[in-house]
Scaffold this motif. Structure first.
Motif, PDB file in Angstrom:
ATOM      1  N   TYR A 190     -19.969   9.545 -14.238  1.00 50.89           N
ATOM      2  CA  TYR A 190     -18.514   9.725 -14.319  1.00 50.89           C
ATOM      3  C   TYR A 190     -17.957  10.285 -13.023  1.00 50.89           C
ATOM      4  N   LEU A 191     -18.637  11.284 -12.447  1.00 57.53           N
ATOM      5  CA  LEU A 191     -18.149  11.892 -11.206  1.00 57.53           C
ATOM      6  C   LEU A 191     -18.150  10.875 -10.065  1.00 57.53           C
ATOM      7  N   ARG A 192     -19.188  10.028 -10.010  1.00 55.12           N
ATOM      8  CA  ARG A 192     -19.209   8.999  -8.973  1.00 55.12           C
ATOM      9  C   ARG A 192     -18.030   8.026  -9.151  1.00 55.12           C
ATOM     10  N   GLN A 193     -17.788   7.624 -10.380  1.00 55.16           N
ATOM     11  CA  GLN A 193     -16.691   6.694 -10.616  1.00 55.16           C
ATOM     12  C   GLN A 193     -15.337   7.353 -10.355  1.00 55.16           C
ATOM     13  N   ARG A 194     -15.224   8.624 -10.720  1.00 56.20           N
ATOM     14  CA  ARG A 194     -13.982   9.363 -10.475  1.00 56.20           C
ATOM     15  C   ARG A 194     -13.712   9.486  -8.980  1.00 56.20           C
ATOM     16  N   ASP A 195     -14.748   9.830  -8.195  1.00 59.83           N
ATOM     17  CA  ASP A 195     -14.592   9.943  -6.736  1.00 59.83           C
ATOM     18  C   ASP A 195     -14.256   8.586  -6.128  1.00 59.83           C
ATOM     19  N   SER A 196     -14.845   7.527  -6.670  1.00 67.54           N
ATOM     20  CA  SER A 196     -14.548   6.197  -6.153  1.00 67.54           C
ATOM     21  C   SER A 196     -13.088   5.834  -6.398  1.00 67.54           C
ATOM     22  N   PHE A 197     -12.580   6.154  -7.583  1.00 67.69           N
ATOM     23  CA  PHE A 197     -11.179   5.887  -7.882  1.00 67.69           C
ATOM     24  C   PHE A 197     -10.258   6.687  -6.966  1.00 67.69           C
ATOM     25  N   ASP A 198     -10.589   7.976  -6.756  1.00 67.65           N
ATOM     26  CA  ASP A 198      -9.731   8.815  -5.916  1.00 67.65           C
ATOM     27  C   ASP A 198      -9.736   8.324  -4.475  1.00 67.65           C
ATOM     28  N   ALA A 199     -10.922   7.954  -3.965  1.00 66.24           N
ATOM     29  CA  ALA A 199     -10.993   7.455  -2.595  1.00 66.24           C
ATOM     30  C   ALA A 199     -10.202   6.154  -2.444  1.00 66.24           C
ATOM     31  N   ALA A 200     -10.332   5.265  -3.428  1.00 67.43           N
ATOM     32  CA  ALA A 200      -9.588   4.011  -3.368  1.00 67.43           C
ATOM     33  C   ALA A 200      -8.085   4.269  -3.436  1.00 67.43           C
ATOM     34  N   ARG A 201      -7.699   5.241  -4.228  1.00 65.65           N
ATOM     35  CA  ARG A 201      -6.270   5.551  -4.329  1.00 65.65           C
ATOM     36  C   ARG A 201      -5.729   6.073  -3.006  1.00 65.65           C
ATOM     37  N   VAL A 202      -6.457   6.991  -2.369  1.00 65.14           N
ATOM     38  CA  VAL A 202      -6.003   7.541  -1.083  1.00 65.14           C
ATOM     39  C   VAL A 202      -5.962   6.445  -0.027  1.00 65.14           C
ATOM     40  N   THR A 203      -6.973   5.579  -0.033  1.00 65.88           N
ATOM     41  CA  THR A 203      -7.001   4.484   0.940  1.00 65.88           C
ATOM     42  C   THR A 203      -5.824   3.537   0.726  1.00 65.88           C
ATOM     43  N   ASN A 204      -5.515   3.252  -0.522  1.00 64.67           N
ATOM     44  CA  ASN A 204      -4.376   2.379  -0.808  1.00 64.67           C
ATOM     45  C   ASN A 204      -3.065   3.001  -0.351  1.00 64.67           C
ATOM     46  N   ILE A 205      -2.946   4.314  -0.530  1.00 64.74           N
ATOM     47  CA  ILE A 205      -1.717   4.984  -0.073  1.00 64.74           C
ATOM     48  C   ILE A 205      -1.599   4.915   1.439  1.00 64.74           C
ATOM     49  N   GLU A 206      -2.715   5.172   2.141  1.00 63.59           N
ATOM     50  CA  GLU A 206      -2.675   5.117   3.603  1.00 63.59           C
ATOM     51  C   GLU A 206      -2.380   3.705   4.093  1.00 63.59           C
ATOM     52  N   GLU A 207      -2.992   2.707   3.453  1.00 64.87           N
ATOM     53  CA  GLU A 207      -2.734   1.326   3.855  1.00 64.87           C
ATOM     54  C   GLU A 207      -1.285   0.924   3.588  1.00 64.87           C
ATOM     55  N   TRP A 208      -0.732   1.468   2.539  1.00 62.67           N
ATOM     56  CA  TRP A 208       0.660   1.148   2.242  1.00 62.67           C
ATOM     57  C   TRP A 208       1.617   1.887   3.175  1.00 62.67           C
ATOM     58  N   LEU A 209       1.258   3.127   3.545  1.00 61.16           N
ATOM     59  CA  LEU A 209       2.138   3.908   4.416  1.00 61.16           C
ATOM     60  C   LEU A 209       2.161   3.387   5.843  1.00 61.16           C
ATOM     61  N   GLU A 210       1.068   2.796   6.330  1.00 61.76           N
ATOM     62  CA  GLU A 210       0.993   2.357   7.728  1.00 61.76           C
ATOM     63  C   GLU A 210       2.062   1.319   8.065  1.00 61.76           C
ATOM     64  N   PRO A 211       2.194   0.214   7.300  1.00 62.82           N
ATOM     65  CA  PRO A 211       3.271  -0.731   7.639  1.00 62.82           C
ATOM     66  C   PRO A 211       4.660  -0.140   7.440  1.00 62.82           C
ATOM     67  N   GLU A 212       4.817   0.775   6.499  1.00 63.70           N
ATOM     68  CA  GLU A 212       6.110   1.411   6.321  1.00 63.70           C
ATOM     69  C   GLU A 212       6.477   2.244   7.540  1.00 63.70           C
ATOM     70  N   ILE A 213       5.487   2.958   8.082  1.00 62.77           N
ATOM     71  CA  ILE A 213       5.750   3.769   9.272  1.00 62.77           C
ATOM     72  C   ILE A 213       6.129   2.871  10.442  1.00 62.77           C
ATOM     73  N   GLN A 214       5.404   1.772  10.620  1.00 60.84           N
ATOM     74  CA  GLN A 214       5.739   0.851  11.707  1.00 60.84           C
ATOM     75  C   GLN A 214       7.140   0.266  11.535  1.00 60.84           C
ATOM     76  N   GLN A 215       7.480  -0.063  10.294  1.00 60.28           N
ATOM     77  CA  GLN A 215       8.806  -0.627  10.037  1.00 60.28           C
ATOM     78  C   GLN A 215       9.907   0.373  10.355  1.00 60.28           C
ATOM     79  N   TRP A 216       9.715   1.627   9.963  1.00 54.91           N
ATOM     80  CA  TRP A 216      10.726   2.638  10.243  1.00 54.91           C
ATOM     81  C   TRP A 216      10.759   3.028  11.715  1.00 54.91           C
ATOM     82  N   GLU A 217       9.633   2.962  12.400  1.00 61.41           N
ATOM     83  CA  GLU A 217       9.656   3.181  13.845  1.00 61.41           C
ATOM     84  C   GLU A 217      10.503   2.125  14.538  1.00 61.41           C
ATOM     85  N   GLN A 218      10.372   0.874  14.120  1.00 70.22           N
ATOM     86  CA  GLN A 218      11.176  -0.200  14.692  1.00 70.22           C
ATOM     87  C   GLN A 218      12.661   0.030  14.402  1.00 70.22           C
TER      88      GLN A 218
END
Length: 808
Positions: A190-218
């Motif tokens: 369970y802990l391995r699966q929980r950590d995997s979900f949390d890591a994927a969630r953080v990665t998804n947030i960072e991947e989503w924030l990167e194009p938003e930051i570039q768009q707002w910089e423009q």
């Protein structure tokens, strides 16, 4: 004799009447109603389950069911103890990780682990990897791959650890080491699966924030360029610098000064042309000729709507404002899901929100374009109206000034004509030069005034656009800063040990969950103990005994109850019980003789379907009750030749009796026993010497009843069971009325039905049913206990009462 029988015969129709002495509704069913009763529909309640049968079952079955149930309960307990295997439970304690480095509420954690994580722990994505743990390969209960997961889930329990932030994973097994290993394996998976979900969630947030930051910089760069362009258009003001208030005021002061100087020069030129100006002094110097005085025409410019005015009116448009609110709501919902980490939980809804947001933004842009056209058209109409108004005003001002200048010119012309002849050519040339200087200066000042006016007009039009552009730049810069701060906070607070961590691993339990299976023992013993009662219940339900008067009357084929008779107590200890029994017999007799259908009855047969249904007690006591009530002599005949008992009830000798009378061995007068007194005579059954069917033929029974009624006022006959002895039908067909005895908890409904149909088929007149066997307490509760006193004479047995009646 025949005449008396016909005289006392019952009518062919019946009319039920209420008894004066009992709450029972006595209604004897005549022969003509047998077909109607035979075809009467059976009440649906008669076939339904009656809860009273439970008490009847217990009352009838407890003598043998209790011992049998105790034996079965002991056997069941023995089997439970033999099959009992102690089980051990291991516990792994987890806790939510709510620690943070700098930024709180950046990495979300569950505040109720047991509620939010149970579904994940019991999911195959956690259980299947746990079963693959090397430490579980040798576990016997999990060796079968087809049933391993189901067995694991059935023995796995998820509970709160006492506080919402903690969670316990528990596992039961017969081996304590297996319980510990399985519990820890599930927790680690369970802990391995929980950590995997949390890591994927953080990665998804960072991947989503990167194009938003570039768009707002423009967007920030575009808005900075627009601010710079508008600043450069504002007469040299550098980008980012504020326009000073003092400078604005100095520009306005310069414009006022230039306008004042231009006015003075125009007046000076007019005076010069009139010949009244001499080096700045007013004199009557002559001039060559009076120059024409021309009033400058007022200049009116058509206004154009500025971008700031268009933007202000555009945002005030109702449809645009509504769409802006709609877009803001969708943006807030999307941002809320991103901040609360709900994207991975409901990604479809998140995509739908983004789709709706894009659609709303597209609709807003389209509406803004249409609204802009409407706004420009509206502002141009306003500018056109203002331009026409200013033209009218300027024209009126110009006409007034023209009139004033014309009057002044006329006056100056008159004065100039007087001195024109005196002006020399030299003076004329000098004045021409002075006038040229004045006109040149006037043109310079006018050009400077026009330039300053245009500059201020241009400056005022672009200031609002510059301010609006600076506001947009500030908003874009704020959003960009928040996005960058979010990324920095996530990178700072990114946990290394996960959102849930182990607080205490499972250890091998030292004691089983229970040393003795008390619950299983109690359950198995209870079930086994109830088995005999269940068998008795099934039997009683199939037998369908008559349990109470109300259930009996609900049956469609049953004859209505003529009266209820209390149970005859055994011995002489219960005086109240005997008194209630006698009172119930008296009530039965009153119902019988006060009913319109049976009021003229003289011969009565007391019958029953089977033996043991109380017909002998009812017949004997009914004969006594009739004798005491009427004061007439009553003949009680024991017609049960197979198993007689009336002689035993009264303690008499058997003698030749009824059998001797029917066979012709003796006469009725000789066979009757009169030892009980003048009111009650008993004819015992006698000794049977031939078949009862031959002795009790229908014609013989009619002759016997007629002969008995010639000597006695009333004849009561005790009979053999109808279903066991067919000769009883001959007795029932010979008498005026028959009473069917039904014993509570003894008689069966089907037997009573068959008895009734046989009597009706034989032509018997059924007066009603006697429901006997009711307890004295129940009878007193239903009808009351309103006893009477007889002085000092106690209620004794039947013989004592008969002797007292004889004396009276």
């Amino acid at each position: 004799m025949t005449t008396s029988r016909k005289k006392n015969a019952k009518p062919t129709h019946s009319k039920p009447t209420h008894s004066k002495l009992s709450g029972t509704v006595p209604s004897a069913a005549p022969r003509s109603s047998s077909k109607a009763r035979a075809h009467a529909p059976v009440d649906s309640e008669s076939s339904s389950f009656d809860p009273w049968i439970l008490w009847v079952t217990f009352r009838r079955c407890w003598p043998w069911a209790v011992p049998a149930g105790m034996v079965l309960a002991g056997v069941a307990a023995m089997f439970v103890l033999q099959g009992f295997v102690p089980r051990y439970e291991a516990t792994h304690l987890l806790v939510a990780n709510d620690e943070y480095v700098v930024f709180d509420n950046v990495m979300k954690y569950s505040k109720d682990l047991a509620r939010t994580e149970t579904a994940l722990i019991l999911n195959p994505i956690v259980l299947v990897p746990a079963l693959a743990d090397p430490s579980l390969h040798d576990v016997p209960s999990l060796s079968n791959p087809a049933t391993a997961e189901a067995h694991l889930r059935s023995n796995l329990t998820i509970k709160s650890g006492g506080d919402p932030k903690s969670l316990e994973i528990r596992y039961e097994d017969t081996d304590p080491e297996v319980a510990k290993n399985v519990c820890n394996a599930v927790a680690k998976s369970y802990l391995r699966q929980r950590d995997s979900f949390d890591a994927a969630r953080v990665t998804n947030i960072e991947e989503w924030l990167e194009p938003e930051i570039q768009q707002w910089e423009q967007r920030v760069e575009e808005r900075q360029a627009r601010v710079q362009t508008l600043s450069e258009q504002t007469l040299g003001f550098a980008p980012g610098k504020a326009i000073e208030k003092a400078e604005n005021e100095s520009n306005l002061a310069l414009l006022t000064q230039l306008r004042s100087e231009i006015g003075d020069l125009k007046i000076e030129l007019s005076l010069f042309d009139a010949g009244l100006y001499d080096g700045g002094n007013l004199a009557a110097s002559p001039v060559l000729a009076a120059a024409p005085m021309v009033v400058p025409e007022a200049v009116v410019k058509r206004g154009k709507p500025s971008e700031s005015e268009i933007a202000s009116h555009l945002e005030a448009d109702p449809r645009v404002a509504e769409l802006v609110q709609k877009v803001n709501r969708y943006r807030a919902s999307v941002l809320d899901m991103e901040v609360n980490d709900m994207v991975r939980v409901n990604r479809d809804y998140y995509k739908e929100l983004n789709k709706n947001l894009a659609s709303a933004e597209s609709e807003l842009q389209s509406e803004r374009r249409e609204a802009r056209d409407r706004t420009i058209e509206k502002l141009e109409r306003f500018a056109e109206d203002e331009y026409e108004r200013q033209k009218v005003a300027a024209k009126r001002t110009s006409e007034w000034q023209q009139e004033q200048f014309a009057a002044q010119a006329k006056e100056l012309a008159q004065q100039s004509s007087k001195i024109q002849s005196e002006v020399s050519a030299a003076e004329k040339a000098s004045r021409e030069r002075q006038r040229f200087a004045i006109v040149s200066r006037l043109e310079i000042l006018q050009a400077q005034y026009n330039e300053e006016s245009e500059r201020l007009e241009k400056f005022g039009g672009t200031t609002a656009q510059l301010q609006f552009a600076q506001d947009e730049l500030a908003v874009a810069s704020g959003v960009l800063k928040k996005l960058r701060d979010r990324v920095a906070a996530i990178k700072t607070e990114r946990r290394q040990d996960g959102a849930v961590r182990t607080l205490a691993e499972a250890t091998a339990p030292k004691s089983p969950i229970e040393t003795v299976p008390y619950k299983k023992l109690a359950m198995a013993s209870s079930v086994a103990f109830m088995v005999p009662f269940l068998i008795g219940l099934i039997f009683e339900y199939r037998v369908q005994r008559v349990t109470d008067a109300s259930s009996f009357t609900r049956s469609g084929d049953m004859v209505p109850i003529m009266g209820e008779v209390a149970r005859l107590p055994s011995g002489s200890r219960s005086q109240k019980g005997r008194r209630v029994f006698e009172e119930s017999i008296d009530t039965l007799r009153a119902n019988l003789f006060l009913s319109m259908d049976t009021s003229n009855v003289r011969s009565i047969a007391v019958v029953s379907g089977m033996s043991g249904e109380g017909k002998s007690s009812v017949s004997s006591q009914l004969a006594l009750s009739i004798a005491k009530a009427t004061g007439e002599t009553v003949l009680l005949v024991d017609g049960d030749l197979r198993c007689p008992d009336q002689h035993e009830i009264f303690g008499l000798e058997m003698g030749d009796g009824f059998a001797g009378v029917l066979s012709g061995k003796t006469t009725l007068i000789e066979a009757v026993d009169t030892s009980l007194g003048a009111l009650i005579h008993v004819l015992p059954a006698g000794r049977l010497t031939a078949s009862p069917h031959r002795l009790m033929s229908p014609s013989g029974m009619k002759d016997f009843v007629d002969h008995a009624l010639s000597h006695y006022s009333y004849v009561v006959m005790d009979t053999a069971p109808v279903l066991s002895a067919g000769e009883t039908l001959a007795v029932a067909s010979a008498v005026d009325a028959s009473l069917i005895c039904v014993m509570r908890d003894v008689s069966r409904i089907d037997n009573v039905t068959r008895t009734t149909r046989r009597l009706e088929a034989a032509g018997a007149s059924i007066a009603g049913t006697v429901f006997s066997g009711v307890s004295a307490r129940q009878y007193s509760y239903r009808y009351g206990d309103y006893h009477y006193a007889l002085g000092d004479v106690p209620f004794g047995d039947s013989s004592s009462e008969l002797s007292e009646s004889s004396v009276s």
